[in-house]
Design a protein around this motif. Structure first.
Motif, mmCIF file in Angstrom:
data_model
loop_
_atom_site.group_PDB
_atom_site.id
_atom_site.type_symbol
_atom_site.label_atom_id
_atom_site.label_comp_id
_atom_site.label_asym_id
_atom_site.label_seq_id
_atom_site.Cartn_x
_atom_site.Cartn_y
_atom_site.Cartn_z
ATOM 1 N N ASP A 125 -10.086 2.117 0.447
ATOM 2 C CA ASP A 125 -8.793 1.438 0.514
ATOM 3 C C ASP A 125 -8.231 1.345 -0.895
ATOM 4 N N MET A 126 -7.188 2.107 -1.172
ATOM 5 C CA MET A 126 -6.650 2.206 -2.526
ATOM 6 C C MET A 126 -5.894 0.962 -2.991
ATOM 7 N N ARG A 127 -5.605 0.057 -2.075
ATOM 8 C CA ARG A 127 -4.867 -1.148 -2.479
ATOM 9 C C ARG A 127 -5.738 -2.039 -3.363
ATOM 10 N N PRO A 128 -5.129 -2.720 -4.325
ATOM 11 C CA PRO A 128 -5.891 -3.694 -5.144
ATOM 12 C C PRO A 128 -6.504 -4.752 -4.233
ATOM 13 N N ALA A 129 -7.621 -5.324 -4.651
ATOM 14 C CA ALA A 129 -8.315 -6.346 -3.855
ATOM 15 C C ALA A 129 -7.388 -7.506 -3.500
ATOM 16 N N SER A 130 -6.513 -7.895 -4.427
ATOM 17 C CA SER A 130 -5.611 -9.011 -4.153
ATOM 18 C C SER A 130 -4.638 -8.683 -3.041
ATOM 19 N N ALA A 131 -4.219 -7.451 -2.910
ATOM 20 C CA ALA A 131 -3.310 -7.046 -1.824
ATOM 21 C C ALA A 131 -4.058 -6.987 -0.505
ATOM 22 N N VAL B 13 -14.930 0.329 -12.544
ATOM 23 C CA VAL B 13 -14.270 -0.525 -11.553
ATOM 24 C C VAL B 13 -13.653 -1.698 -12.310
ATOM 25 N N ASN B 14 -12.441 -2.110 -11.875
ATOM 26 C CA ASN B 14 -11.799 -3.270 -12.499
ATOM 27 C C ASN B 14 -11.891 -4.489 -11.574
ATOM 28 N N ALA B 15 -11.307 -5.585 -11.983
ATOM 29 C CA ALA B 15 -11.372 -6.833 -11.213
ATOM 30 C C ALA B 15 -10.691 -6.709 -9.853
ATOM 31 N N GLU B 16 -9.786 -5.761 -9.712
ATOM 32 C CA GLU B 16 -9.097 -5.527 -8.437
ATOM 33 C C GLU B 16 -9.854 -4.532 -7.559
ATOM 34 N N GLN B 17 -11.078 -4.178 -7.990
ATOM 35 C CA GLN B 17 -11.950 -3.257 -7.253
ATOM 36 C C GLN B 17 -11.377 -1.839 -7.170
ATOM 37 N N GLN B 18 -10.512 -1.508 -8.115
ATOM 38 C CA GLN B 18 -9.994 -0.144 -8.213
ATOM 39 C C GLN B 18 -10.988 0.683 -9.031
ATOM 40 N N ALA C 146 -10.923 -2.373 -21.894
ATOM 41 C CA ALA C 146 -11.092 -3.778 -21.518
ATOM 42 C C ALA C 146 -10.703 -3.974 -20.057
ATOM 43 N N GLY C 147 -11.469 -4.775 -19.354
ATOM 44 C CA GLY C 147 -11.174 -5.073 -17.963
ATOM 45 C C GLY C 147 -11.828 -4.123 -16.973
ATOM 46 N N TRP C 148 -12.548 -3.139 -17.456
ATOM 47 C CA TRP C 148 -13.224 -2.166 -16.600
ATOM 48 C C TRP C 148 -14.723 -2.219 -16.862
#
Length: 77
Positions: free
Chosen positions: A67-73, A26-31, A43-45
């Motif tokens: 929800d496939m959208r990045p957390a920021s969206a 999982v990355n910072a955008e919860q993807q 890096a970042g995961w």
């Protein structure tokens, strides 16, 4: 057809190996990402599940990432 393309067509892709050992990242955008265990985590995961079978990791992704959208969206709604 070149010799290189013959070799590429017979080699299995590590992300498609049904018998491989995987983990879920999982990355910072919860993807989420299905990741072969033998490949270093980029890096970042961050690993959040596994190591386990490909099927178990895909099931984890299916049940935790609807929800496939990045957390920021998602936050801008």
């Amino acid at each position: 057809m070149s010799a290189g393309s013959d070799k590429e067509s017979t080699m299995a892709h590590p992300f498609d190996d049904p018998d491989g050992v995987y983990q879920v990242l999982v990355n910072a955008e919860q993807q989420h990402s299905l990741w072969p265990r033998h490949i270093p985590v980029p890096a970042g995961w961050t690993p959040v599940f596994g190591p386990d079978t490909r099927e178990a990791c895909v099931d984890h992704i299916d049940s935790h990432w609807s929800d496939m959208r990045p957390a920021s969206a998602r936050a801008t709604r």
